[in-house]
Design a protein around this motif. Structure first.
Motif, PDB file in Angstrom:
ATOM      1  N   VAL A 130       0.840  -1.185   0.000  1.00  0.00           N
ATOM      2  CA  VAL A 130       0.000   0.000   0.000  1.00  0.00           C
ATOM      3  C   VAL A 130       0.882   1.245   0.000  1.00  0.00           C
ATOM      4  CG1 VAL A 130      -0.210   0.010   2.511  1.00  0.00           C
ATOM      5  CG2 VAL A 130      -1.953   1.113   1.145  1.00  0.00           C
ATOM      6  N   ASP A 131       0.425   2.269  -0.691  1.00  0.00           N
ATOM      7  CA  ASP A 131       1.113   3.555  -0.662  1.00  0.00           C
ATOM      8  C   ASP A 131       0.569   4.353   0.520  1.00  0.00           C
ATOM      9  OD1 ASP A 131       2.572   3.048  -2.984  1.00  0.00           O
ATOM     10  OD2 ASP A 131       0.945   3.776  -4.262  1.00  0.00           O
ATOM     11  N   VAL A 132       1.478   4.884   1.343  1.00  0.00           N
ATOM     12  CA  VAL A 132       1.051   5.698   2.487  1.00  0.00           C
ATOM     13  C   VAL A 132       1.748   7.043   2.435  1.00  0.00           C
ATOM     14  CG1 VAL A 132       0.540   3.728   3.986  1.00  0.00           C
ATOM     15  CG2 VAL A 132       2.807   4.720   3.993  1.00  0.00           C
ATOM     16  N   ASN A 133       1.124   8.028   3.034  1.00  0.00           N
ATOM     17  CA  ASN A 133       1.682   9.362   3.121  1.00  0.00           C
ATOM     18  C   ASN A 133       2.851   9.323   4.106  1.00  0.00           C
ATOM     19  OD1 ASN A 133       2.004  12.051   4.435  1.00  0.00           O
ATOM     20  ND2 ASN A 133       0.465  12.621   2.916  1.00  0.00           N
ATOM     21  N   ASP A 134       4.044   9.665   3.642  1.00  0.00           N
ATOM     22  CA  ASP A 134       5.247   9.582   4.476  1.00  0.00           C
ATOM     23  C   ASP A 134       5.192  10.505   5.689  1.00  0.00           C
ATOM     24  OD1 ASP A 134       6.539   7.636   2.938  1.00  0.00           O
ATOM     25  OD2 ASP A 134       7.308   9.146   1.552  1.00  0.00           O
ATOM     26  N   GLU A 135       4.642  11.698   5.519  1.00  0.00           N
ATOM     27  CA  GLU A 135       4.543  12.634   6.638  1.00  0.00           C
ATOM     28  C   GLU A 135       3.614  12.095   7.721  1.00  0.00           C
ATOM     29  OE1 GLU A 135       3.749  16.715   5.543  1.00  0.00           O
ATOM     30  OE2 GLU A 135       4.881  16.459   3.686  1.00  0.00           O
ATOM     31  N   TRP A 136       2.484  11.528   7.325  1.00  0.00           N
ATOM     32  CA  TRP A 136       1.537  10.971   8.284  1.00  0.00           C
ATOM     33  C   TRP A 136       2.141   9.757   8.987  1.00  0.00           C
ATOM     34  CZ3 TRP A 136      -3.402  10.830   4.751  1.00  0.00           C
ATOM     35  CH2 TRP A 136      -3.802  12.135   4.471  1.00  0.00           C
ATOM     36  N   LEU A 137       2.860   8.952   8.226  1.00  0.00           N
ATOM     37  CA  LEU A 137       3.495   7.773   8.805  1.00  0.00           C
ATOM     38  C   LEU A 137       4.532   8.179   9.847  1.00  0.00           C
ATOM     39  CD1 LEU A 137       3.694   4.671   8.728  1.00  0.00           C
ATOM     40  CD2 LEU A 137       5.448   4.932   6.963  1.00  0.00           C
ATOM     41  N   GLU A 138       5.337   9.189   9.530  1.00  0.00           N
ATOM     42  CA  GLU A 138       6.351   9.671  10.469  1.00  0.00           C
ATOM     43  C   GLU A 138       5.708  10.293  11.702  1.00  0.00           C
ATOM     44  OE1 GLU A 138       9.905  10.507  12.368  1.00  0.00           O
ATOM     45  OE2 GLU A 138       9.395   9.065  10.808  1.00  0.00           O
ATOM     46  N   ALA A 139       4.637  11.045  11.505  1.00  0.00           N
ATOM     47  CA  ALA A 139       3.928  11.652  12.635  1.00  0.00           C
ATOM     48  C   ALA A 139       3.349  10.560  13.545  1.00  0.00           C
ATOM     49  CB  ALA A 139       2.833  12.581  12.139  1.00  0.00           C
ATOM     50  N   ALA A 140       2.775   9.533  12.938  1.00  0.00           N
ATOM     51  CA  ALA A 140       2.224   8.423  13.715  1.00  0.00           C
ATOM     52  C   ALA A 140       3.335   7.681  14.449  1.00  0.00           C
ATOM     53  CB  ALA A 140       1.468   7.467  12.800  1.00  0.00           C
ATOM     54  N   ARG A 141       4.478   7.489  13.794  1.00  0.00           N
ATOM     55  CA  ARG A 141       5.604   6.799  14.427  1.00  0.00           C
ATOM     56  C   ARG A 141       6.063   7.551  15.663  1.00  0.00           C
ATOM     57  NH1 ARG A 141      10.491   7.136  15.416  1.00  0.00           N
ATOM     58  NH2 ARG A 141      10.786   9.068  14.277  1.00  0.00           N
ATOM     59  N   GLN A 142       6.177   8.864  15.552  1.00  0.00           N
ATOM     60  CA  GLN A 142       6.605   9.677  16.694  1.00  0.00           C
ATOM     61  C   GLN A 142       5.576   9.630  17.815  1.00  0.00           C
ATOM     62  OE1 GLN A 142       7.566  13.607  15.288  1.00  0.00           O
ATOM     63  NE2 GLN A 142       9.276  12.884  14.043  1.00  0.00           N
ATOM     64  N   GLU A 143       4.317   9.721  17.452  1.00  0.00           N
ATOM     65  CA  GLU A 143       3.236   9.710  18.455  1.00  0.00           C
ATOM     66  C   GLU A 143       3.154   8.365  19.170  1.00  0.00           C
ATOM     67  OE1 GLU A 143       0.205  11.260  20.721  1.00  0.00           O
ATOM     68  OE2 GLU A 143       1.438  12.340  19.272  1.00  0.00           O
TER      69      GLU A 143
END
Length: 84
Positions: free
Chosen positions: A6-19
């Motif tokens: 699946v293609d995911v938004n990199d910014e959202w993925l990074e934000a979720a990873r940090q959270e």
């Protein structure tokens, strides 16, 4: 377990990873899905409580001193040296 591409938004993925405090993409996605599943389950539980009429009349008196449970020896029973 399902394997997908699946293609995911990199910014959202990074934000979720940090959270979420995760270290990998897979862990981040799984943690995010789990968080949403738990949120949904919590909403279902709350809805179940809301659907039942409850009578709390007099319940406050049952938990005051002299009603409900006797907590006067709580610290002593727990082995606390200085409860004051």
């Amino acid at each position: 377990m399902t394997r997908i591409t699946v293609d995911v938004n990199d910014e959202w993925l990074e934000a979720a990873r940090q959270e979420l405090g995760t270290t990998t993409k897979v862990a981040t996605i799984n943690a995010a899905l789990e968080a949403f599943a738990r949120r949904r389950k919590a909403a279902e539980i709350l809805a179940a409580f809301d659907s039942v009429e409850m009578d709390f009349e007099g319940s406050a008196d049952a938990w005051r001193y002299g009603g409900g449970r006797d907590l006067s020896r709580l610290a002593e029973d727990a082995g606390v040296a200085d409860a004051a």
